[in-house]
Every structure is written in structure tokens, then in C-alpha cells.
Design a protein around this motif. Structure first.
Motif, PDB file in Angstrom:
ATOM      1  N   TYR A 143       0.825  -1.202   0.000  1.00 42.70           N
ATOM      2  CA  TYR A 143       0.000   0.000   0.000  1.00 42.70           C
ATOM      3  C   TYR A 143       0.866   1.262   0.000  1.00 42.70           C
ATOM      4  O   TYR A 143       1.973   1.268   0.516  1.00 42.70           O
ATOM      5  CB  TYR A 143      -0.926   0.017   1.227  1.00 42.70           C
ATOM      6  N   ASP A 144       0.294   2.321  -0.553  1.00 46.11           N
ATOM      7  CA  ASP A 144       0.958   3.626  -0.507  1.00 46.11           C
ATOM      8  C   ASP A 144       0.676   4.345   0.808  1.00 46.11           C
ATOM      9  O   ASP A 144       1.491   5.141   1.272  1.00 46.11           O
ATOM     10  CB  ASP A 144       0.476   4.495  -1.673  1.00 46.11           C
ATOM     11  N   VAL A 145      -0.490   4.065   1.389  1.00 45.24           N
ATOM     12  CA  VAL A 145      -0.916   4.744   2.618  1.00 45.24           C
ATOM     13  C   VAL A 145      -1.598   3.727   3.525  1.00 45.24           C
ATOM     14  O   VAL A 145      -2.392   2.905   3.063  1.00 45.24           O
ATOM     15  CB  VAL A 145      -1.892   5.901   2.308  1.00 45.24           C
ATOM     16  N   ILE A 146      -1.277   3.781   4.820  1.00 48.11           N
ATOM     17  CA  ILE A 146      -1.940   2.941   5.824  1.00 48.11           C
ATOM     18  C   ILE A 146      -2.402   3.842   6.960  1.00 48.11           C
ATOM     19  O   ILE A 146      -1.654   4.718   7.414  1.00 48.11           O
ATOM     20  CB  ILE A 146      -1.009   1.846   6.359  1.00 48.11           C
ATOM     21  N   VAL A 147      -3.631   3.627   7.410  1.00 46.63           N
ATOM     22  CA  VAL A 147      -4.187   4.394   8.531  1.00 46.63           C
ATOM     23  C   VAL A 147      -4.696   3.422   9.581  1.00 46.63           C
ATOM     24  O   VAL A 147      -5.458   2.499   9.261  1.00 46.63           O
ATOM     25  CB  VAL A 147      -5.356   5.300   8.084  1.00 46.63           C
ATOM     26  N   ILE A 148      -4.287   3.621  10.817  1.00 48.70           N
ATOM     27  CA  ILE A 148      -4.840   2.866  11.933  1.00 48.70           C
ATOM     28  C   ILE A 148      -5.834   3.777  12.639  1.00 48.70           C
ATOM     29  O   ILE A 148      -5.459   4.769  13.241  1.00 48.70           O
ATOM     30  CB  ILE A 148      -3.749   2.403  12.916  1.00 48.70           C
ATOM     31  N   ALA A 149      -7.118   3.439  12.536  1.00 44.70           N
ATOM     32  CA  ALA A 149      -8.181   4.305  13.078  1.00 44.70           C
ATOM     33  C   ALA A 149      -8.438   3.958  14.543  1.00 44.70           C
ATOM     34  O   ALA A 149      -9.464   3.382  14.902  1.00 44.70           O
ATOM     35  CB  ALA A 149      -9.452   4.156  12.257  1.00 44.70           C
ATOM     36  N   GLY A 150      -7.508   4.320  15.376  1.00 43.61           N
ATOM     37  CA  GLY A 150      -7.600   4.058  16.805  1.00 43.61           C
ATOM     38  C   GLY A 150      -6.204   4.020  17.393  1.00 43.61           C
ATOM     39  O   GLY A 150      -5.199   4.096  16.667  1.00 43.61           O
ATOM     40  N   ALA A 151      -6.128   3.894  18.699  1.00 44.44           N
ATOM     41  CA  ALA A 151      -4.837   3.967  19.380  1.00 44.44           C
ATOM     42  C   ALA A 151      -4.161   2.602  19.460  1.00 44.44           C
ATOM     43  O   ALA A 151      -4.813   1.575  19.629  1.00 44.44           O
ATOM     44  CB  ALA A 151      -5.030   4.535  20.785  1.00 44.44           C
ATOM     45  N   VAL A 152      -2.834   2.625  19.328  1.00 43.41           N
ATOM     46  CA  VAL A 152      -2.005   1.446  19.561  1.00 43.41           C
ATOM     47  C   VAL A 152      -0.837   1.871  20.445  1.00 43.41           C
ATOM     48  O   VAL A 152      -0.443   3.037  20.453  1.00 43.41           O
ATOM     49  CB  VAL A 152      -1.471   0.844  18.242  1.00 43.41           C
ATOM     50  N   GLU A 153      -0.285   0.914  21.172  1.00 49.20           N
ATOM     51  CA  GLU A 153       0.868   1.250  22.000  1.00 49.20           C
ATOM     52  C   GLU A 153       2.164   1.205  21.199  1.00 49.20           C
ATOM     53  O   GLU A 153       3.151   1.817  21.584  1.00 49.20           O
ATOM     54  CB  GLU A 153       0.925   0.327  23.215  1.00 49.20           C
ATOM     55  N   ALA A 154       2.129   0.481  20.095  1.00 51.47           N
ATOM     56  CA  ALA A 154       3.262   0.455  19.160  1.00 51.47           C
ATOM     57  C   ALA A 154       2.732   0.045  17.797  1.00 51.47           C
ATOM     58  O   ALA A 154       1.765  -0.714  17.698  1.00 51.47           O
ATOM     59  CB  ALA A 154       4.332  -0.526  19.635  1.00 51.47           C
ATOM     60  N   VAL A 155       3.358   0.553  16.750  1.00 51.17           N
ATOM     61  CA  VAL A 155       2.933   0.216  15.395  1.00 51.17           C
ATOM     62  C   VAL A 155       3.536  -1.139  15.018  1.00 51.17           C
ATOM     63  O   VAL A 155       4.764  -1.312  15.077  1.00 51.17           O
ATOM     64  CB  VAL A 155       3.386   1.290  14.390  1.00 51.17           C
ATOM     65  N   PRO A 156       2.726  -2.115  14.639  1.00 52.90           N
ATOM     66  CA  PRO A 156       3.259  -3.432  14.267  1.00 52.90           C
ATOM     67  C   PRO A 156       4.224  -3.347  13.082  1.00 52.90           C
ATOM     68  O   PRO A 156       3.946  -2.663  12.094  1.00 52.90           O
ATOM     69  CB  PRO A 156       2.000  -4.228  13.886  1.00 52.90           C
ATOM     70  N   GLU A 157       5.339  -4.059  13.194  1.00 54.72           N
ATOM     71  CA  GLU A 157       6.310  -4.086  12.099  1.00 54.72           C
ATOM     72  C   GLU A 157       5.696  -4.683  10.837  1.00 54.72           C
ATOM     73  O   GLU A 157       6.058  -4.297   9.715  1.00 54.72           O
ATOM     74  CB  GLU A 157       7.547  -4.885  12.510  1.00 54.72           C
ATOM     75  N   THR A 158       4.766  -5.618  11.007  1.00 54.03           N
ATOM     76  CA  THR A 158       4.139  -6.239   9.841  1.00 54.03           C
ATOM     77  C   THR A 158       3.368  -5.228   9.000  1.00 54.03           C
ATOM     78  O   THR A 158       3.282  -5.375   7.779  1.00 54.03           O
ATOM     79  CB  THR A 158       3.173  -7.361  10.285  1.00 54.03           C
ATOM     80  N   LEU A 159       2.820  -4.191   9.653  1.00 58.58           N
ATOM     81  CA  LEU A 159       2.118  -3.146   8.904  1.00 58.58           C
ATOM     82  C   LEU A 159       3.113  -2.237   8.189  1.00 58.58           C
ATOM     83  O   LEU A 159       2.915  -1.878   7.029  1.00 58.58           O
ATOM     84  CB  LEU A 159       1.252  -2.314   9.841  1.00 58.58           C
ATOM     85  N   LYS A 160       4.172  -1.863   8.882  1.00 56.15           N
ATOM     86  CA  LYS A 160       5.167  -0.980   8.274  1.00 56.15           C
ATOM     87  C   LYS A 160       5.775  -1.609   7.021  1.00 56.15           C
ATOM     88  O   LYS A 160       6.030  -0.926   6.028  1.00 56.15           O
ATOM     89  CB  LYS A 160       6.260  -0.651   9.296  1.00 56.15           C
TER      90      LYS A 160
END
Length: 216
Positions: A143-160
Motif C-alpha cells: 500500500y501507498d498509505v496505511i491508517v490505523i483508526a484508533g490507538a495502539v501502544e506500538a505500530v506493528p512491524e508487519t504493517l510498516k
């Protein structure tokens, strides 16, 4: 209630003062009708600076937060988007208006069906809503853009890792009472630049697990 007057007040009194100044974004908020994404008894509330309740017990984000998220991403028409969390479908509609296609991952069947219904009724055709845990790493894509619509304590490496080079990921990171929206840009195959763009507080993202619940 004068709907158009309420929309004007939402933009001028809530959204613009929250540093949403991009003309394309402000124009889009007139075109993409927020009230179409809420039931009859909430339509007049759709323009308030508040989080409205959703059928699964969660809450939709406030209008100013949704607009600010879209502005920070700097979307281009040819870009593909992954959105974690469907809510009512309104944020997906905003992203779809500015991009080529939006894939939405949602853990709640009720919200998946609600978002699909609202998007179809509003004539939005470039959004796919899937029943999936977007934070678990089970779904993969590019993807060119990813949005997490809510809070996380850390961004998963799998998403990055699903970001294309030059792609951006926006997530609200932290725990109460301190959270920050972070914009992560993939600058090379294994390089990421992160900057904080604004402070806010929201509920946890769908599938987010507090650090105290992790097992080692």
C-alpha cells in the motif's frame, strides 16, 4: 435543523481551527456528506465535535480528527490505502475520495456490514471492507498509505513492511493520558522516518492489545 448551515459551522468552527487548512480537504467535507454515515437519530449530531456511538459499542472519531488525519497523509489520486477500522464508513469515504482504492479491515461483523451499507448507499465504489484483524499480521499487501483508526501502544512491524517506498502510515500511538499521532514514511526498503504531527486521545484500534496483556 439546517443541515448545510450545520456543515458550514462544523468546518469553520471545529475543523479549520484545528489546523485543517488544505482547500481540497475542506471542499471534500462539503461533498462527502457526513450525515449519510449515521442513523436518523444521529444525523443532527453528526456535525458536533463529539465521538458518536456505534452498533458494536465503540465510537466513531470526531469530525475534526478524521479531517486532520486525511490532511496529514497528503493523498494522491493514484494511491492505494489500507484502513484498519471501519467505524461507520465515513473515514473510508474521505480516503476514497482522495485516492484510487481503499481496503478496510474490520474485526466487528456489525461494523463491517454497517460500513458496506453506508458506502454503497452513498455511491462509493472504490472501497472494499473485509472482516479481518488488521493488526495481527495475517493480512498482507502492498500500500501507498496505511491508517490505523484508533490507538495502539506500538505500530506493528508487519504493517510498516506493507508500505511501498515513499508510502506513509498514520497511527495514534500511546496510552492514556498521553497519545500522539505519528506519521511514518518509508524512505527505503528497510528505512522509516517517524514524526509526531499532533496530540489527541482516542479509543484503542480494533484488535489492539494493551502491553500488559502480551505474553512472553
Amino acid at each position: 435543523m439546517n443541515i448545510e448551515k450545520a456543515r458550514f459551522n462544523m468546518i469553520e468552527q471545529q475543523i479549520r481551527p484545528w489546523n485543517v487548512l488544505d482547500k481540497d480537504i475542506l471542499d471534500m467535507l462539503i461533498v462527502v456528506k457526513r450525515e449519510n454515515y449515521f442513523p436518523q437519530d444521529q444525523k443532527t449530531l453528526a456535525f458536533f465535535d463529539t465521538e458518536l456511538p456505534l452498533p458494536d459499542g465503540s465510537k466513531a472519531m470526531s469530525p475534526k480528527l478524521e479531517a486532520r488525519i486525511v490532511q496529514e497523509l497528503g493523498l494522491k489520486k493514484q494511491e492505494s490505502v489500507l484502513l484498519i477500522g471501519a467505524a461507520s464508513g465515513y473515514l473510508a469515504a474521505l480516503l476514497a475520495h482522495m485516492s484510487s482504492h481503499v481496503t478496510v479491515l474490520e474485526t466487528s461483523l456489525a461494523l463491517k456490514e454497517l460500513a458496506e451499507k453506508n458506502l454503497a448507499a452513498d455511491g462509493v465504489r472504490n472501497v472494499s471492507v473485509l472482516l479481518a484483524d488488521g493488526l495481527s499480521g495475517q493480512h498482507t499487501g502492498s500500500y501507498d498509505v496505511i491508517v490505523i483508526a484508533g490507538a495502539v501502544e506500538a505500530v506493528p512491524e508487519t504493517l510498516k513492511k506493507q508500505l511501498n517506498v515513499g508510502g506513509r502510515l498514520l497511527a495514534i500511538v500511546g496510552r492514556l493520558p498521553v497519545m500522539q499521532a505519528e506519521l511514518i514514511t518509508r524512505s527505503a526498503d528497510a528505512a522509516y522516518d517517524t514524526r509526531s504531527v499532533f496530540d489527541t486521545v482516542v479509543a484503542a484500534a480494533p484488535g489492539a492489545v494493551p502491553s500488559s496483556q502480551f505474553k512472553f
